[in-house]
Every structure is written in C-alpha cells, then in structure tokens.
Design an enzyme around this catalytic site. Sequence first.
Site, short mmCIF file in Angstrom:
data_model
loop_
_atom_site.label_atom_id
_atom_site.label_comp_id
_atom_site.label_asym_id
_atom_site.label_seq_id
_atom_site.Cartn_x
_atom_site.Cartn_y
_atom_site.Cartn_z
N ARG A 94 -6.47 12.88 2.47
CA ARG A 94 -7.17 11.78 1.81
C ARG A 94 -7.28 10.60 2.78
NH1 ARG A 94 -5.07 7.47 -2.69
NH2 ARG A 94 -7.03 6.34 -2.67
N HIS A 139 -11.13 1.01 -0.19
CA HIS A 139 -9.67 0.82 -0.18
C HIS A 139 -9.39 -0.58 0.37
CE1 HIS A 139 -5.76 3.27 -0.24
NE2 HIS A 139 -5.39 2.04 0.04
N GLU A 184 -7.03 1.51 -6.53
CA GLU A 184 -6.14 0.48 -7.09
C GLU A 184 -6.80 -0.86 -7.38
OE1 GLU A 184 -2.58 0.21 -4.73
OE2 GLU A 184 -1.92 2.19 -5.35
N TYR A 326 4.35 4.96 -7.92
CA TYR A 326 5.47 4.57 -7.05
C TYR A 326 6.74 4.19 -7.79
CZ TYR A 326 2.36 4.54 -3.04
OH TYR A 326 1.50 4.92 -2.05
C1 NOJ Z 1 -0.95 1.87 -2.57
C2 NOJ Z 1 -2.08 1.53 -1.67
O1 NOJ Z 1 -3.20 2.30 -2.03
C3 NOJ Z 1 -1.76 1.70 -0.20
O2 NOJ Z 1 -2.76 1.07 0.51
C4 NOJ Z 1 -0.40 1.14 0.08
O3 NOJ Z 1 -0.09 1.20 1.44
C5 NOJ Z 1 0.63 1.90 -0.73
N1 NOJ Z 1 0.35 1.72 -2.13
C6 NOJ Z 1 2.07 1.43 -0.51
O4 NOJ Z 1 2.21 0.14 -0.97
#
Ligand code: NOJ
Length: 500
Positions: A94, A139, A184, A326
Amino acid sequence: MWLPKILVFSALVGVACCKQNFPPGFKFGAATAAYQVEGAWNVSDKSESIWDVFTHDHPEAIIDRSTGDVACDSYHQWQRDVEIASELGLHFYRFSIAWTRLLPNGFSNYVSEDGKEYYSNLIDALLEKGIEPVVTLYHFDLPQSLQNLGGWTNPLIANWFGEYARVAFSLYGDRVKTWLTINEPIVYCQVSYSTGIHAPGIVSPDFGSLMCSKNAVLAHAKAWRIYDEEFRQKYQGKVSLANLLFWFEPEDENEQEATDLVQQLWSGVYTHPIFSKDGGWPPELEKKLAEKSRQQGYTGSKLPPFTQEEKELVGGTYDFFGLNFYTARTARKAQAGEKVGPWPFIGAPDLDVVMSVRPDWKPQASQLFFSYPRALRLQLSWVKQQYGDIDIFILENGFVGYDADLNDQDRVNFYRDHLEQVLLSIKEDGVKVVGYTAWSMIDNYEWSDGYRSKFGLYAVDFADPQRARRPRASAQYYARVIKQHSLDVHDTNKLTDELY
Ligand code: NOJ
C-alpha cells in the site's frame, strides 16, 4: 488398535496447527505514504504540498525540526522498496500518490509526465514480482495551490478531488484493483484544525474541523461515484476509504452513553454517512453538536448539515470497510466544572467527555499509543454490528518505538498479539476480515514527530545519503507469518537471520 490412535493423534495435530492458520485468500501487506517516504519534494515539475510549506515555514512545529524533503528517498530508491516488499513476501504493497507530483497545478488540466511515469514504474515493478499495488489517492499532502483557495474547507474540493481521482483511475486503473480515496480524515480534519499540529497549521476547532470533515466525506463519495460510473465495468476494481478508528470503552458501566458519543465524533462522522443504512451524520451526535452550538451562541450547528441530495450522493459509496487501527481510550462524562480536552486525544469539550487509558494498556514510545490488542477484535465486531456483515480490510496497524534497534522484540510481540485478535475475530466472531497491513514497511517521516518515531519492519539509516534499509526482527517474523499463512511460527525469540 494402533490405527485409531494415529487418527486421534493426527486429528489433534490438525486442530492445533490449523487454529493458527489464516483463511485461504487472506492477504498480508505493508504500507507507506508519499510524503513520508518519497522525498524529492521539488524534483521535476512537482509543486509544493501543504506539508512542504508547513515544514519549511514552521520547523518549530516538528519535534526534530526535520522535513520530508528527502525522507527515505523512495523517489530514487523505489526499486529497493519493491525488493523489500518481495523479501517480506507481501501479497500487496500500500502506497500513496502525491497529488502534487501527478497534477502539479492541483487541477487536471496538466498531468506531469515524470509523475505519471514514476507511479507507473512502481506499479509495474510490483506486479512483476506478483505484488498487488493498493493505492491511496490522498494521504495528507494537499497541493498548496488548493490550500490557497481554502483547501479542505472549500466545498469545491470535492470536485477538485474527483478530477484528480479520475486522472489516477484512467492512468492506472488497468493495473490497480484496490483504491483508497482518502486516508484518515479524522487526522487531516479534526486533529489538524483542532490543534494546528498538522499542515496547514490552521487552528479552527469549531468550524474548520467540521467543514473539512463534511467536504472530505463528499470528496470521497465523488471519487467513488466516478469509479463506479466510468471505470468499474472495465476494470472491476474496489474503492473505499481508510478510516482511523480508536477503540473507546466506558470508564465504568455507567459511561456507555458518553462512550458512544465520543466514538461517533471520532469515527461515526466518516463512517455513518457512508456505511449506515440511513446515511447522514450520526443522529445523536448531530443533536448534541446542534445543542452545543446554540449554547455557544452560534446561529447554526458547527456540524454543517447534509442536503438530501448530498446524503444520497454519499450513502453506500464503499466496496469494503477500510480500517486503520492503533490504540484505545476510555471515556466518561465530565464532572460539573471539570476542564475537558483538548480534543481529540484527551477529551471532547463539545461532548463534555473525558478520555483516558487503563493502567494495564502498555504504553509505547509515543504518548499517543498504548497497546491493547483485544481492542482490535472489539473494534472489528463494532464495525460489523454497526454496518453489517461487510468485508473489513485492515489497512494499517503497527508499533512505534524511538529506538532504531534491529532487535525489536516489542514490535514482534505487538504484531503477534494483534494478529491473534484478528484470527479470533474471523474464527470466533465470524467477522469478514479480508486483509491485514503492517504500518510501516520502512521507517519514515512521522509528521510532527519527524524521524523520532519509528514504525518500520525495516530500519532506515537517515544519516546515509543512500538511506540504507535493513530488516528488523519484526520483518523476519512477519515474513514467516506470511509464508506459512499462520501464526504458528514457533518461538519468536529465536528468529534466525534468514532475511539478513
Ligand atoms: C496513520 C497514518 O496514516 C500514517 O501516516 C502514520 O504514520 C501512522 N498512522 C502512525 O501514526
């Protein structure tokens, strides 16, 4: 008598071995994103993104005053990245397209030849190794030219994004079968506009944050509809978005209402309009924010309403549920006079909700992340319970350390513990989890945390002009899991040096 014994024995071995197996067809991958790895910020005709401008103009906003100007230099080292994906045995990789590299004006009237070729080469090289490209269109790296026109707070962004998506679909849709529109939106809308810690560095917690949120949902929907109407028949691909969900649980049994509300502000804003049967904003949240806006003296809600037409445009614009996962928080209602916030990591002032963590959740290096593996299973069930029995694709999950060490046993344990929960979710809860993505394939630029936070299966030497990449123990572990399609990979403390 010996025959039945053998049968019993092999049945037992069979059960033990296969309990740990992933279903056939389950896919493993790893991820990165353009600004975090590519570098080459001003190569050829690429224009500046909001992250180029933010890091150049505000070095004090980044913990180590660094930029993504070179990052992992993947713009030049992409062949090594493909090699790494292949060493790991990934089914898919990805990555994201930098809007400013493909469309330097931000608009689709001019497509960069170099940008076009860069991503085309990357896609072809992956496919040659049998690795599927999974491509994110956005992104966090908006063209600065569009930021100058209001960026994500300008409702026209939905059309601009749709045009960009159309260019990408037409250039690469023959080879890319899984697309993520936006990554996100909670981060680039609510985190960014509530705190100013992310580009564009604008603080507008009341309006900027939620205007951006509405426009992000509309932009996703426009791009999905464009794919659906113009490309689906020809290319047979799938499109969704990647949502970051934090698992929220009540601090005690009286706090379910506070928990549901905060979950809806965090996740529901970007999922209810798209995945629910009724569409639109989560109803309880919409009511609560309207009430709060009135109390604050505003004439309308700070959550901009959807028209009926917009609701219909957005509803059902998914082919699967994309989940970045996470960590977790607890939630409870604030006591009278208690100071709440700031949103989104400590509390939700608009909802009078205080957030915290439990003592047994293991802190990682960064204060944002606490390991609570079971939360992943709970989160997957939550998605199923809210939105039905749909395919869920885990698009990010990973562990942060400040240590560059190659012997990253903590990260190995993190992956093992979370993958165990994925298996339980599939086998015990009947959730349709179709794939898992490790964040990240290589160490990279962690936004306002610069190069301090390390998420990589491979370490990157940022002092080396070549940005040498070396596999960590977690890379070996993940490669084995993939190869055996199982968690039954024996003692993770005794990993051999097969990848070194
Ligand atoms: C989500 C984000 O999509 C990514 O860019 C980031 O590095 C990771 N989380 C870790 O925080």
